[in-house]
Design an enzyme around this catalytic site. Sequence first.
Site, PDB file in Angstrom:
ATOM      1  N   ASP A 264      23.745  42.503  22.880  1.00 29.54           N
ATOM      2  CA  ASP A 264      24.074  42.827  24.273  1.00 29.54           C
ATOM      3  C   ASP A 264      23.360  44.082  24.763  1.00 29.54           C
ATOM      4  O   ASP A 264      23.187  44.267  25.957  1.00 29.54           O
ATOM      5  CB  ASP A 264      25.600  43.013  24.403  1.00 29.54           C
ATOM      6  CG  ASP A 264      26.319  41.679  24.264  1.00 29.54           C
ATOM      7  OD1 ASP A 264      25.784  40.682  24.782  1.00 29.54           O
ATOM      8  OD2 ASP A 264      27.388  41.631  23.625  1.00 29.54           O
TER       9      ASP A 264
ATOM     10  N   LYS B  91      34.746  33.080  29.496  1.00 30.40           N
ATOM     11  CA  LYS B  91      33.280  32.960  29.376  1.00 30.40           C
ATOM     12  C   LYS B  91      32.809  31.639  29.963  1.00 30.40           C
ATOM     13  O   LYS B  91      31.768  31.567  30.607  1.00 30.40           O
ATOM     14  CB  LYS B  91      32.843  33.063  27.905  1.00 30.40           C
ATOM     15  CG  LYS B  91      32.798  34.501  27.413  1.00 30.40           C
ATOM     16  CD  LYS B  91      32.425  34.606  25.953  1.00 30.40           C
ATOM     17  CE  LYS B  91      32.820  35.976  25.422  1.00 30.40           C
ATOM     18  NZ  LYS B  91      32.718  36.120  23.984  1.00 30.40           N
TER      19      LYS B  91
ATOM     20  N   ASN C  17      22.846  42.227  14.512  1.00 23.89           N
ATOM     21  CA  ASN C  17      24.220  41.832  14.163  1.00 23.89           C
ATOM     22  C   ASN C  17      24.206  40.913  12.948  1.00 23.89           C
ATOM     23  O   ASN C  17      23.141  40.602  12.415  1.00 23.89           O
ATOM     24  CB  ASN C  17      24.904  41.179  15.369  1.00 23.89           C
ATOM     25  CG  ASN C  17      24.123  39.985  15.863  1.00 23.89           C
ATOM     26  OD1 ASN C  17      23.961  38.999  15.160  1.00 23.89           O
ATOM     27  ND2 ASN C  17      23.583  40.082  17.078  1.00 23.89           N
TER      28      ASN C  17
ATOM     29  N   LYS D 205      30.277  32.034  32.997  1.00 17.52           N
ATOM     30  CA  LYS D 205      28.867  31.654  32.770  1.00 17.52           C
ATOM     31  C   LYS D 205      28.565  30.236  33.270  1.00 17.52           C
ATOM     32  O   LYS D 205      27.481  29.728  33.063  1.00 17.52           O
ATOM     33  CB  LYS D 205      28.516  31.803  31.283  1.00 17.52           C
ATOM     34  CG  LYS D 205      28.754  33.231  30.745  1.00 17.52           C
ATOM     35  CD  LYS D 205      28.087  33.495  29.420  1.00 17.52           C
ATOM     36  CE  LYS D 205      28.531  34.849  28.863  1.00 17.52           C
ATOM     37  NZ  LYS D 205      27.689  35.355  27.801  1.00 17.52           N
TER      38      LYS D 205
ATOM     39  N   PHE E 138      28.577  29.679  22.830  1.00 15.71           N
ATOM     40  CA  PHE E 138      29.432  29.997  21.693  1.00 15.71           C
ATOM     41  C   PHE E 138      30.155  31.287  22.022  1.00 15.71           C
ATOM     42  O   PHE E 138      29.588  32.165  22.663  1.00 15.71           O
ATOM     43  CB  PHE E 138      28.610  30.138  20.404  1.00 15.71           C
ATOM     44  CG  PHE E 138      28.416  28.815  19.724  1.00 15.71           C
ATOM     45  CD1 PHE E 138      27.612  27.843  20.297  1.00 15.71           C
ATOM     46  CD2 PHE E 138      29.078  28.525  18.531  1.00 15.71           C
ATOM     47  CE1 PHE E 138      27.455  26.608  19.697  1.00 15.71           C
ATOM     48  CE2 PHE E 138      28.931  27.294  17.914  1.00 15.71           C
ATOM     49  CZ  PHE E 138      28.118  26.330  18.500  1.00 15.71           C
TER      50      PHE E 138
HETATM   51  N1  CTP Z   1      24.739  35.266  25.288  1.00  8.62           N
HETATM   52  C1  CTP Z   1      23.526  35.315  25.947  1.00  8.62           C
HETATM   53  N2  CTP Z   1      22.948  36.520  26.231  1.00  8.62           N
HETATM   54  C2  CTP Z   1      23.561  37.670  25.891  1.00  8.62           C
HETATM   55  C3  CTP Z   1      24.806  37.622  25.210  1.00  8.62           C
HETATM   56  C4  CTP Z   1      25.363  36.400  24.922  1.00  8.62           C
HETATM   57  O1  CTP Z   1      22.971  34.267  26.279  1.00  8.62           O
HETATM   58  N3  CTP Z   1      22.988  38.822  26.172  1.00  8.62           N
HETATM   59  C5  CTP Z   1      25.355  33.959  25.020  1.00  8.62           C
HETATM   60  C6  CTP Z   1      25.555  33.671  23.550  1.00  8.62           C
HETATM   61  O2  CTP Z   1      24.465  32.962  23.012  1.00  8.62           O
HETATM   62  C7  CTP Z   1      26.819  32.824  23.535  1.00  8.62           C
HETATM   63  C8  CTP Z   1      27.579  33.279  24.767  1.00  8.62           C
HETATM   64  O3  CTP Z   1      26.643  33.961  25.577  1.00  8.62           O
HETATM   65  O4  CTP Z   1      26.559  31.461  23.706  1.00  8.62           O
HETATM   66  C9  CTP Z   1      28.746  34.202  24.486  1.00  8.62           C
HETATM   67  O5  CTP Z   1      28.314  35.248  23.667  1.00  8.62           O
HETATM   68  P1  CTP Z   1      29.338  36.332  23.075  1.00  8.62           P
HETATM   69  O6  CTP Z   1      28.579  37.328  22.277  1.00  8.62           O
HETATM   70  O7  CTP Z   1      30.495  35.635  22.453  1.00  8.62           O
HETATM   71  O8  CTP Z   1      29.913  36.992  24.337  1.00  8.62           O
HETATM   72  P2  CTP Z   1      29.275  37.941  25.400  1.00  8.62           P
HETATM   73  O9  CTP Z   1      29.001  37.146  26.624  1.00  8.62           O
HETATM   74  O10 CTP Z   1      28.129  38.704  24.838  1.00  8.62           O
HETATM   75  O11 CTP Z   1      30.503  38.905  25.714  1.00  8.62           O
HETATM   76  P3  CTP Z   1      31.247  39.916  24.694  1.00  8.62           P
HETATM   77  O12 CTP Z   1      30.206  40.404  23.733  1.00  8.62           O
HETATM   78  O13 CTP Z   1      31.766  40.957  25.594  1.00  8.62           O
HETATM   79  O14 CTP Z   1      32.339  39.132  24.026  1.00  8.62           O
END
Ligand code: CTP
Length: 397
Positions: A274, A332, A204, A336, A318
Amino acid sequence: MRILLGVSSGIAIYKAVDLVSRLRKKGYELKIVMTPNATKLLSPVVFSSVGNCPVFIDPFEVKDGWIPHTELSRWADVLVIAPATADTIAKIATGRADNLLTLVALAFNRASKVIVPTMNDRMYGNPITQRNLITLKDNGWLVLEPEEGFLACGDWGKGRYPDNEVIEEAIHMVTWEKPLKGYKILVTAGPTREHLDPVRFISNVSSGKMGYALAKVAKRLGGHVCLISGPVSLSPPPFLDEFVKVISAEEMKREVLKRYENMDVIVMNAAVADYRPSTYSKSKIKKDMESFSLSLVRNPDILKELGKKKDNKVLVGFSAETENFEENAWEKLKEKNLDVVVVNDVRRTAGSDTAEVVILTKEGDKKRVGPYDKEVIAFHVFDTVVNILRRSHGEDR
Ligand code: CTP
């Protein structure tokens, strides 16, 4: 902030001119002291013009009762000596005061002092110089380690002037308050890469700038800081206690979990992918098919797993969004089990030096911050963290 820069006669003196230029551009108030030998290498006019500031050399130039060494040492918030020769170091370590710079150093009684030794590697390695540097450290100086490399004398060794960025960071280190002292902080940064073969991956747009700024600021605030970073093109910030490079989400999860128990605060800034390809080809995939479809499987959600353990850690997430910012972020935070979530519009902040965020807390507080430089945003994030730590640990730590 008032910075007094002391310049002695190292060959690296020309690099100190760039330091002066950088400090001037940042808007610091500057004054410069040169040793008489330094003026044989470079004219004071260069420093005075680049810094748009006065340069002092002669301790006997007393005007209307204005005594240079006592007045200058009283004026400065921070004293930086760059470059510092072995001789200047030896004089300061033994309390000698035979020129304006060593007089000022002796009279300066604040904790905010930085010295940048640069010299030939044999002079630097000499036990006498090393002993002198230990004396300076014992007396509250932040002594920067010279870099290893090609020296002016033609030798290869340790003695080079470090990056001016490191010196600037050192100035922050000695001048900031330390509310995070005694706390262990883990910061993750950058993207992860999920390889499908040795040369191809999905990833990304995260640049790592926000995460690196967070680690830098946590260190300035006195924390013991470990930065775990995905692949980015940034150099690790100076003064970190630990720096770990990872590639994939699985690797990041492993490195985070390994350290989790030991940490007080975890700031998950990394843009963890993800999904990852469901299979990995050890050899490069050839283009022998007309079309190619990629099957992906879910990566672990690292932060969610940390939230399940939680204990007494402060967890900061974040939330990278493109719409429904706050609504998704509150979700979130709950899902979480976080203490803080920082919401940003990822379309505007990724790769940029600035950001505009909203900081939400478990208690329902909401603070809009920016647009500011990411270091300023990082400061606001840790300001929120410090308040939480104070509430849960009291003021006594
Ligand atoms: N995060 C994580 N592990 C993942 C995805 C996200 O630890 N596999 C953490 C990121 O570091 C961030 C938070 O979760 O602090 C939120 O990440 P974000 O990408 O905004 O959201 P997601 O939980 O991945 O959900 P979505 O992509 O559906 O918005």
